[in-house]
Motif scaffolding. Sequence first.
Motif, PDB file in Angstrom:
ATOM      1  N   PRO A  26       0.835  -1.203   0.000  1.00 17.95           N
ATOM      2  CA  PRO A  26       0.000   0.000   0.000  1.00 17.95           C
ATOM      3  C   PRO A  26       0.871   1.256   0.000  1.00 17.95           C
ATOM      4  O   PRO A  26       1.978   1.261   0.555  1.00 17.95           O
ATOM      5  N   VAL A  27       0.378   2.305  -0.609  1.00 19.80           N
ATOM      6  CA  VAL A  27       1.106   3.572  -0.660  1.00 19.80           C
ATOM      7  C   VAL A  27       1.143   4.176   0.744  1.00 19.80           C
ATOM      8  O   VAL A  27       0.096   4.388   1.362  1.00 19.80           O
ATOM      9  N   PRO A  28       2.331   4.465   1.285  1.00 25.69           N
ATOM     10  CA  PRO A  28       2.406   5.028   2.631  1.00 25.69           C
ATOM     11  C   PRO A  28       2.093   6.516   2.642  1.00 25.69           C
ATOM     12  O   PRO A  28       2.120   7.192   1.601  1.00 25.69           O
ATOM     13  N   ARG A  29       1.826   7.034   3.828  1.00 21.75           N
ATOM     14  CA  ARG A  29       1.667   8.468   4.022  1.00 21.75           C
ATOM     15  C   ARG A  29       3.023   9.157   3.926  1.00 21.75           C
ATOM     16  O   ARG A  29       4.054   8.586   4.268  1.00 21.75           O
ATOM     17  N   LEU A  30       2.991  10.396   3.483  1.00 19.58           N
ATOM     18  CA  LEU A  30       4.193  11.223   3.418  1.00 19.58           C
ATOM     19  C   LEU A  30       4.193  12.196   4.583  1.00 19.58           C
ATOM     20  O   LEU A  30       3.207  12.902   4.818  1.00 19.58           O
ATOM     21  N   LEU A  31       5.309  12.243   5.303  1.00 17.98           N
ATOM     22  CA  LEU A  31       5.528  13.246   6.339  1.00 17.98           C
ATOM     23  C   LEU A  31       6.660  14.141   5.861  1.00 17.98           C
ATOM     24  O   LEU A  31       7.782  13.671   5.632  1.00 17.98           O
ATOM     25  N   ALA A  32       6.373  15.423   5.688  1.00 21.75           N
ATOM     26  CA  ALA A  32       7.379  16.386   5.250  1.00 21.75           C
ATOM     27  C   ALA A  32       8.169  16.871   6.461  1.00 21.75           C
ATOM     28  O   ALA A  32       7.601  17.493   7.362  1.00 21.75           O
ATOM     29  N   VAL A  33       9.451  16.564   6.493  1.00 21.41           N
ATOM     30  CA  VAL A  33      10.288  16.934   7.634  1.00 21.41           C
ATOM     31  C   VAL A  33      10.768  18.370   7.441  1.00 21.41           C
ATOM     32  O   VAL A  33      11.654  18.643   6.631  1.00 21.41           O
ATOM     33  N   SER A  34      10.175  19.270   8.210  1.00 19.01           N
ATOM     34  CA  SER A  34      10.385  20.704   8.012  1.00 19.01           C
ATOM     35  C   SER A  34      11.370  21.309   8.992  1.00 19.01           C
ATOM     36  O   SER A  34      11.556  22.532   9.002  1.00 19.01           O
ATOM     37  N   LYS A  35      12.014  20.483   9.815  1.00 15.98           N
ATOM     38  CA  LYS A  35      12.936  21.015  10.816  1.00 15.98           C
ATOM     39  C   LYS A  35      14.033  21.849  10.151  1.00 15.98           C
ATOM     40  O   LYS A  35      14.556  21.488   9.099  1.00 15.98           O
ATOM     41  N   ARG A  36      14.335  22.981  10.786  1.00 12.33           N
ATOM     42  CA  ARG A  36      15.396  23.890  10.348  1.00 12.33           C
ATOM     43  C   ARG A  36      15.135  24.510   8.982  1.00 12.33           C
ATOM     44  O   ARG A  36      16.039  25.067   8.352  1.00 12.33           O
TER      45      ARG A  36
END
Length: 237
Positions: A26-36
């Motif tokens: 299954p296609v996973p969720r995307l988490l955009a890592v916005s740190k810094r």
Amino acid sequence: MPPVYDRRLLEVLQRIDNASRDAARPVPRLLAVSKRHSATAVADLALAWAGSGLLLPVSLGENYVQEAVAKRAELNGHDGLPDQEWHLIGHLQANKAREAATAFDWVQTVDRARLVDALARHRPAGGQPLNVLLQVNVDAEAGKHGCAPEAIPALAEAVSGKPTLRLRGLMAIPTPHEEIERRRPAFAQLHRLFTDLQARYPGVDTLSMGMSDDLEVAIAEGATMVRVGTALFGART
């Protein structure tokens, strides 16, 4: 909105889709890592996200409580942004639990009972529970945060007994071997731990593993969420 964010997001989504299809996962969720990265960069990505057809809210990962709080306040001043969902993906000290419990929708780095108690105590009752992932030190690296695999059952029981928390699954950052294939056994072990947890807690649905350089292997081994920063935002300064 700079077109670079549209292009980068499209490239990442294509990688995710290709990896999922190749592995019959299954296609996973995307988490955009916005740190810094600046609030302006996050706003630009959020607008690209909204125009991409991805489900809302925009999922954003931050490592530091104070940085996330400041960034959220700045983004509140931007008109027309889609809703955001904020994930803490960095180590959390217990003395920061009060602020983290209200500043985030998810905490992915719960690795000890003291932190479970602190987050549960400070998450307001009557609202949405705080989504919790247990961070696992799957490779038993010295000095690395995360619980040992054998500690998962007790921590899961502690979280599930708190009405202000919701157990969602596991998170890990395996040893970053230069040869990506050497990371595969850790991802496979995490998936086994995840399925064991699901068998005991039907509400468990999230296995957060894989980043910009190894998301294909993580997806092949069963990731349901991948955490991508550099491929979306570019190198951090």
